[in-house]
Write an enzyme that holds these catalytic residues in place. Structure first.
Site, PDB file in Angstrom:
ATOM      1  N   ASP A 153       0.855  -1.194   0.000  1.00  9.21           N
ATOM      2  CA  ASP A 153       0.000   0.000   0.000  1.00  9.21           C
ATOM      3  C   ASP A 153       0.887   1.238   0.000  1.00  9.21           C
ATOM      4  OD1 ASP A 153      -1.908   2.107   0.870  1.00  9.21           O
ATOM      5  OD2 ASP A 153      -3.242   0.428   1.292  1.00  9.21           O
ATOM      6  N   THR A 211      -4.486   6.939   0.094  1.00  8.31           N
ATOM      7  CA  THR A 211      -5.792   7.141   0.738  1.00  8.31           C
ATOM      8  C   THR A 211      -5.940   6.235   1.960  1.00  8.31           C
ATOM      9  OG1 THR A 211      -6.850   5.519  -0.711  1.00  8.31           O
ATOM     10  CG2 THR A 211      -6.929   7.806  -1.429  1.00  8.31           C
ATOM     11  N   GLY A 212      -5.086   5.239   2.086  1.00 11.95           N
ATOM     12  CA  GLY A 212      -5.112   4.348   3.257  1.00 11.95           C
ATOM     13  C   GLY A 212      -4.272   4.923   4.386  1.00 11.95           C
ATOM     14  N   SER A 229     -12.594   6.550  -6.495  1.00 15.17           N
ATOM     15  CA  SER A 229     -13.667   7.540  -6.588  1.00 15.17           C
ATOM     16  C   SER A 229     -14.031   7.899  -8.033  1.00 15.17           C
ATOM     17  CB  SER A 229     -13.220   8.805  -5.834  1.00 15.17           C
ATOM     18  OG  SER A 229     -13.922   9.921  -6.285  1.00 15.17           O
ATOM     19  N   TYR A 282     -13.180   6.148 -14.047  1.00 11.76           N
ATOM     20  CA  TYR A 282     -13.027   5.131 -12.999  1.00 11.76           C
ATOM     21  C   TYR A 282     -13.625   3.795 -13.455  1.00 11.76           C
ATOM     22  CZ  TYR A 282     -14.174   2.521  -8.759  1.00 11.76           C
ATOM     23  OH  TYR A 282     -14.318   1.527  -7.827  1.00 11.76           O
ATOM     24  N   LYS A 318     -11.645   0.134 -14.256  1.00 10.49           N
ATOM     25  CA  LYS A 318     -11.949  -1.081 -13.496  1.00 10.49           C
ATOM     26  C   LYS A 318     -12.446  -2.191 -14.423  1.00 10.49           C
ATOM     27  CE  LYS A 318     -10.822  -0.483  -9.398  1.00 10.49           C
ATOM     28  NZ  LYS A 318     -10.399  -1.499  -8.437  1.00 10.49           N
ATOM     29  N   ASN A 358     -22.058  -0.692  -3.614  1.00 11.07           N
ATOM     30  CA  ASN A 358     -21.578   0.422  -2.764  1.00 11.07           C
ATOM     31  C   ASN A 358     -21.284  -0.046  -1.358  1.00 11.07           C
ATOM     32  OD1 ASN A 358     -22.783   1.703  -5.133  1.00 11.07           O
ATOM     33  ND2 ASN A 358     -22.252   3.582  -4.029  1.00 11.07           N
ATOM     34  N   ASP A 418     -22.171  10.128 -12.816  1.00 11.38           N
ATOM     35  CA  ASP A 418     -22.943   9.296 -11.895  1.00 11.38           C
ATOM     36  C   ASP A 418     -23.833   8.284 -12.602  1.00 11.38           C
ATOM     37  OD1 ASP A 418     -22.297  10.003  -9.359  1.00 11.38           O
ATOM     38  OD2 ASP A 418     -24.251  10.867  -8.864  1.00 11.38           O
TER      39      ASP A 418
HETATM   40  P1  NAD Z   1      -9.580   3.045  -0.175  1.00  8.16           P
HETATM   41  O1  NAD Z   1      -9.175   4.307  -0.855  1.00  8.16           O
HETATM   42  O2  NAD Z   1      -9.882   3.092   1.278  1.00  8.16           O
HETATM   43  O3  NAD Z   1      -8.510   1.907  -0.430  1.00  8.16           O
HETATM   44  C1  NAD Z   1      -7.611   1.889  -1.515  1.00  8.16           C
HETATM   45  C2  NAD Z   1      -6.220   1.582  -0.973  1.00  8.16           C
HETATM   46  O4  NAD Z   1      -5.302   1.520  -2.077  1.00  8.16           O
HETATM   47  C3  NAD Z   1      -5.680   2.658  -0.021  1.00  8.16           C
HETATM   48  O5  NAD Z   1      -5.156   2.052   1.144  1.00  8.16           O
HETATM   49  C4  NAD Z   1      -4.598   3.357  -0.828  1.00  8.16           C
HETATM   50  O6  NAD Z   1      -3.576   3.922  -0.016  1.00  8.16           O
HETATM   51  C5  NAD Z   1      -4.124   2.239  -1.733  1.00  8.16           C
HETATM   52  N1  NAD Z   1      -3.523   2.734  -2.969  1.00  8.16           N
HETATM   53  C6  NAD Z   1      -3.999   3.705  -3.793  1.00  8.16           C
HETATM   54  N2  NAD Z   1      -3.157   3.904  -4.817  1.00  8.16           N
HETATM   55  C7  NAD Z   1      -2.127   3.034  -4.647  1.00  8.16           C
HETATM   56  C8  NAD Z   1      -0.936   2.774  -5.379  1.00  8.16           C
HETATM   57  N3  NAD Z   1      -0.637   3.472  -6.488  1.00  8.16           N
HETATM   58  N4  NAD Z   1      -0.094   1.823  -4.923  1.00  8.16           N
HETATM   59  C9  NAD Z   1      -0.373   1.129  -3.782  1.00  8.16           C
HETATM   60  N5  NAD Z   1      -1.484   1.346  -3.049  1.00  8.16           N
HETATM   61  C10 NAD Z   1      -2.352   2.282  -3.485  1.00  8.16           C
HETATM   62  O7  NAD Z   1     -10.849   2.521  -0.998  1.00  8.16           O
HETATM   63  P2  NAD Z   1     -11.830   1.281  -0.747  1.00  8.16           P
HETATM   64  O8  NAD Z   1     -13.198   1.828  -0.732  1.00  8.16           O
HETATM   65  O9  NAD Z   1     -11.347   0.454   0.382  1.00  8.16           O
HETATM   66  O10 NAD Z   1     -11.649   0.485  -2.131  1.00  8.16           O
HETATM   67  C11 NAD Z   1     -10.883  -0.691  -2.238  1.00  8.16           C
HETATM   68  C12 NAD Z   1     -11.093  -1.296  -3.610  1.00  8.16           C
HETATM   69  O11 NAD Z   1     -12.456  -1.675  -3.791  1.00  8.16           O
HETATM   70  C13 NAD Z   1     -10.757  -0.360  -4.779  1.00  8.16           C
HETATM   71  O12 NAD Z   1     -10.165  -1.143  -5.787  1.00  8.16           O
HETATM   72  C14 NAD Z   1     -12.111   0.125  -5.246  1.00  8.16           C
HETATM   73  O13 NAD Z   1     -12.106   0.513  -6.591  1.00  8.16           O
HETATM   74  C15 NAD Z   1     -12.951  -1.102  -4.997  1.00  8.16           C
HETATM   75  N6  NAD Z   1     -14.372  -0.824  -4.825  1.00  8.16           N
HETATM   76  C16 NAD Z   1     -14.795  -0.100  -3.752  1.00  8.16           C
HETATM   77  C17 NAD Z   1     -16.155   0.120  -3.583  1.00  8.16           C
HETATM   78  C18 NAD Z   1     -16.708   0.936  -2.442  1.00  8.16           C
HETATM   79  O14 NAD Z   1     -17.917   1.154  -2.424  1.00  8.16           O
HETATM   80  N7  NAD Z   1     -15.893   1.382  -1.486  1.00  8.16           N
HETATM   81  C19 NAD Z   1     -17.070  -0.429  -4.493  1.00  8.16           C
HETATM   82  C20 NAD Z   1     -16.571  -1.100  -5.619  1.00  8.16           C
HETATM   83  C21 NAD Z   1     -15.226  -1.337  -5.753  1.00  8.16           C
HETATM   84  C1  UD1 Z   2     -19.124   3.923  -5.146  1.00  5.89           C
HETATM   85  C2  UD1 Z   2     -17.661   3.779  -4.770  1.00  5.89           C
HETATM   86  C3  UD1 Z   2     -16.886   3.223  -5.944  1.00  5.89           C
HETATM   87  C4  UD1 Z   2     -17.550   1.933  -6.369  1.00  5.89           C
HETATM   88  C5  UD1 Z   2     -19.023   2.131  -6.693  1.00  5.89           C
HETATM   89  C6  UD1 Z   2     -19.736   0.807  -6.969  1.00  5.89           C
HETATM   90  C7  UD1 Z   2     -16.733   5.333  -3.134  1.00  5.89           C
HETATM   91  C8  UD1 Z   2     -16.125   6.648  -2.884  1.00  5.89           C
HETATM   92  N1  UD1 Z   2     -17.090   5.071  -4.402  1.00  5.89           N
HETATM   93  O1  UD1 Z   2     -19.270   4.889  -6.206  1.00  5.89           O
HETATM   94  O2  UD1 Z   2     -15.546   2.947  -5.557  1.00  5.89           O
HETATM   95  O3  UD1 Z   2     -16.878   1.351  -7.445  1.00  5.89           O
HETATM   96  O4  UD1 Z   2     -19.664   2.699  -5.545  1.00  5.89           O
HETATM   97  O5  UD1 Z   2     -21.089   1.022  -7.176  1.00  5.89           O
HETATM   98  O6  UD1 Z   2     -16.900   4.539  -2.242  1.00  5.89           O
HETATM   99  N2  UD1 Z   2     -23.574  11.826  -3.341  1.00  5.89           N
HETATM  100  C9  UD1 Z   2     -24.348  12.838  -2.773  1.00  5.89           C
HETATM  101  N3  UD1 Z   2     -23.764  13.615  -1.821  1.00  5.89           N
HETATM  102  C10 UD1 Z   2     -22.471  13.438  -1.404  1.00  5.89           C
HETATM  103  C11 UD1 Z   2     -21.705  12.406  -1.998  1.00  5.89           C
HETATM  104  C12 UD1 Z   2     -22.300  11.608  -2.981  1.00  5.89           C
HETATM  105  O7  UD1 Z   2     -25.510  13.028  -3.129  1.00  5.89           O
HETATM  106  O8  UD1 Z   2     -22.027  14.186  -0.522  1.00  5.89           O
HETATM  107  C13 UD1 Z   2     -24.219  10.948  -4.356  1.00  5.89           C
HETATM  108  C14 UD1 Z   2     -23.422  10.764  -5.634  1.00  5.89           C
HETATM  109  O9  UD1 Z   2     -23.658  11.811  -6.528  1.00  5.89           O
HETATM  110  C15 UD1 Z   2     -23.977   9.409  -6.099  1.00  5.89           C
HETATM  111  C16 UD1 Z   2     -24.289   8.655  -4.794  1.00  5.89           C
HETATM  112  O10 UD1 Z   2     -24.358   9.651  -3.786  1.00  5.89           O
HETATM  113  O11 UD1 Z   2     -25.175   9.579  -6.819  1.00  5.89           O
HETATM  114  C17 UD1 Z   2     -23.212   7.659  -4.421  1.00  5.89           C
HETATM  115  O12 UD1 Z   2     -21.945   8.327  -4.505  1.00  5.89           O
HETATM  116  P1  UD1 Z   2     -20.599   7.692  -3.922  1.00  5.89           P
HETATM  117  O13 UD1 Z   2     -20.780   7.330  -2.499  1.00  5.89           O
HETATM  118  O14 UD1 Z   2     -19.490   8.613  -4.288  1.00  5.89           O
HETATM  119  O15 UD1 Z   2     -20.532   6.297  -4.676  1.00  5.89           O
HETATM  120  P2  UD1 Z   2     -20.536   5.858  -6.223  1.00  5.89           P
HETATM  121  O16 UD1 Z   2     -20.195   6.975  -7.133  1.00  5.89           O
HETATM  122  O17 UD1 Z   2     -21.796   5.106  -6.430  1.00  5.89           O
END
Ligand code: NAD
Ligand code: UD1
Length: 314
Positions: A32, A36-37, A80, A143, A147, A172, A273
Site C-alpha cells: 500500500d 488514501t489508506g 472515486s 473510474y 476497473k 456500494n 454518476d
Molecule cells: P480506499 O481508498 O480506502 O482503499 C484503496 C487503498 O489503495 C488505499 O489504502 C490506498 O492507499 C491504496 N492505494 C492507492 N493507490 C495506490 C498505489 N498506487 N499503490 C499502492 N497502493 C495504493 O478505498 P476502498 O473503498 O477500500 O476500495 C478498495 C477497492 O475496492 C478499490 O479497488 C475500489 O475501486 C474497490 N471498490 C470499492 C467500492 C466501495 O464502495 N468502497 C465499491 C466497488 C469497488
Molecule cells: C461507489 C464507490 C466506488 C464503487 C461504486 C460501486 C466510493 C467513494 N465510491 O461509487 O468505488 O466502485 O460505488 O457502485 O466509495 N452523493 C451525494 N452527496 C455526497 C456524496 C455523494 O448526493 O455528498 C451521491 C453521488 O452523486 C452518487 C451517490 O451519492 O449519486 C453515491 O456516490 P458515492 O458514495 O461517491 O458512490 P458511487 O459513485 O456510487
C-alpha cells in the site's frame, strides 16, 4: 497457514479483510502506498502484518513482494468516480497500469489466485435492474472504464497466462474506516458525519438515485470465499445485497437512527454518476456460497457508532 498479499490493505475495505485474515490465523503482507489508506486503519493487527509502503505503478519495486504468496487480494486503486472525472490520467495509471503490474508479478511468482476488486459502476445506466453479470457494460466514468479494463486483463491472464483470477464487482460498500475526512469518500460516510457535526447532508441531484449499499463485512466474506472457491476461477461476480435504497430513503433511515430529523440540501447532479444500482447475487450464491451477513440497517447503526467514536477521538 497461507500467505495472502493484500494490495490496498491499509484502506477501508482492505483493512477489514486483513483483520479477518489475521483472526483466521493466516499470514498477511500488505502492499500500500498509503495515499488514501492509513496505518491507523490496521489498529491492533498492525504488529501482526508485513506492511510494505510501495506503489503498484512501480513494477520492479513490487515484484519481490509476491515471492511465496499463495493468494493476492488486489484492492489498491483510486476508488472515486468524482476523482476520476477530475484527473483521469492518475486514475488510469493506478487502476489500470497498476493492475497489469499486479497480474504480471503474480503470474511470475506462481501465485495460486488473484481476487480483484471490480465495480458495479461497470454497468452504468444499463436499462435492466437488477444488474446481472451477462449484461453489456456501459461505463460512464474514467473510474468505471479502468476497473472494467482491469477485469478484462484478469480474464486474459486467467485464460492464457496460467494465473487464476476472479473479479468481484463490489456494489456500494460502507462501514467503519471509510475515510470520514476525504472529499472523495462514500456518500453514507459523508451523510453520517453531517448528522454528527450538525451540518446539512448535501444530495447531488434529486436524491432518487439508488444504490445497493452493502456493509463491509459482506464483502470481506465474499473476498475470502473467492480466493478458494473452485467454481469462481475466471469469473466476474457481483457482490451486493440484492436490495437498494435511494439517497432520499437513506436520509429517512438516518432520521430514524438519530431521532432528531435533518433536512437535506439539494445540489446539482454529479457528472459521471450512475442513476440506479442493484445487484443480482445469484452467481455469488452459486459460485461462492455467498449470502449477505449484515443488513443495510444494522450496518448503518454500526457505522454511526464507529463514526461517533472516531469524531470524538479526533
Ligand atoms: P480506499 O481508498 O480506502 O482503499 C484503496 C487503498 O489503495 C488505499 O489504502 C490506498 O492507499 C491504496 N492505494 C492507492 N493507490 C495506490 C498505489 N498506487 N499503490 C499502492 N497502493 C495504493 O478505498 P476502498 O473503498 O477500500 O476500495 C478498495 C477497492 O475496492 C478499490 O479497488 C475500489 O475501486 C474497490 N471498490 C470499492 C467500492 C466501495 O464502495 N468502497 C465499491 C466497488 C469497488
Ligand atoms: C461507489 C464507490 C466506488 C464503487 C461504486 C460501486 C466510493 C467513494 N465510491 O461509487 O468505488 O466502485 O460505488 O457502485 O466509495 N452523493 C451525494 N452527496 C455526497 C456524496 C455523494 O448526493 O455528498 C451521491 C453521488 O452523486 C452518487 C451517490 O451519492 O449519486 C453515491 O456516490 P458515492 O458514495 O461517491 O458512490 P458511487 O459513485 O456510487
Amino acid at each position: 497457514m497461507a500467505l495472502y498479499l493484500v494490495t490496498g490493505g491499509a484502506g477501508f475495505i482492505g483493512s477489514h479483510i486483513v483483520e479477518e485474515l489475521i483472526r483466521r490465523g493466516e499470514s498477511v503482507r500488505i502492499l500500500d502506498n498509503l495515499s488514501t489508506g492509513k496505518v491507523a486503519n490496521l489498529g491492533p493487527v498492525r504488529d501482526k502484518v508485513d506492511l510494505r509502503d510501495t506503489d503498484i505503478r512501480d513494477l520492479d519495486s513490487i515484484r519481490p513482494l509476491f515471492k511465496g504468496v499463495d493468494y493476492v487480494i488486489h484492492l489498491a486503486a483510486l476508488a472515486s468516480v468524482a476523482r476520476s472525472m477530475e484527473d483521469p490520467v492518475e486514475t488510469t495509471q493506478v487502476n489500470l497500469g497498476g493492475t497489469v503490474h499486479v497480474l504480471l508479478a503474480a503470474r511470475d511468482a506462481k501465485v495460486k489466485r488473484v481476487v480483484m476488486a471490480a465495480t458495479a459502476a461497470a454497468y452504468g445506466n444499463h436499462p435492466v435492474l437488477p444488474r446481472v453479470e451477462t449484461q453489456t457494460p456501459q461505463p460512464l466514468s474514467p473510474y468505471a472504464v479502468t476497473k472494467l479494463a482491469g477485469e478484462y486483463y484478469g480474464r486474459i491472464f486467467n485464460d492464457n497466462f496460467g494465473l487464476e483470477t476472479v473479479s468481484l464487482r463490489f456494489f456500494n460498500i460502507f462501514g467503519p474506516r471509510q475515510d470520514p475526512k476525504s472529499p472523495y469518500t462514500g456518500v453514507l460516510s459523508k451523510f453520517i458525519v453531517a448528522y454528527l457535526t450538525g451540518a446539512m447532508p448535501v444530495i447531488f441531484g434529486d436524491g432518487e438515485q439508488s444504490r445497493d449499499f452493502t456493509y463491509v463485512a459482506n464483502v470481506v466474506d465474499a473476498s475470502l470465499r473467492a480466493c478458494r472457491a473452485p467454481a469462481a476461477a475466471g469469473k466476474v461476480i457481483n457482490i451486493g445485497t440484492g436490495k437498494s435504497a435511494t439517497l432520499n430513503q437513506t436520509i429517512t433511515v438516518l432520521n430514524g437512527i438519530f431521532v432528531k430529523p435533518v433536512k437535506a440540501q439539494y445540489g446539482p447532479p454529479r457528472p459521471g454518476d450512475v442513476k440506479h444500482s442493484t445487484a443480482d447475487i445469484s452467481l455469488a450464491r452459486a459460485a461462492l456460497g455467498y449470502e449477505p451477513l449484515v443488513s443495510f440497517e444494522d450496518g448503518l447503526r454500526r457505522t454511526v457508532d464507529w463514526l461517533r467514536k472516531d469524531l470524538a477521538e479526533a
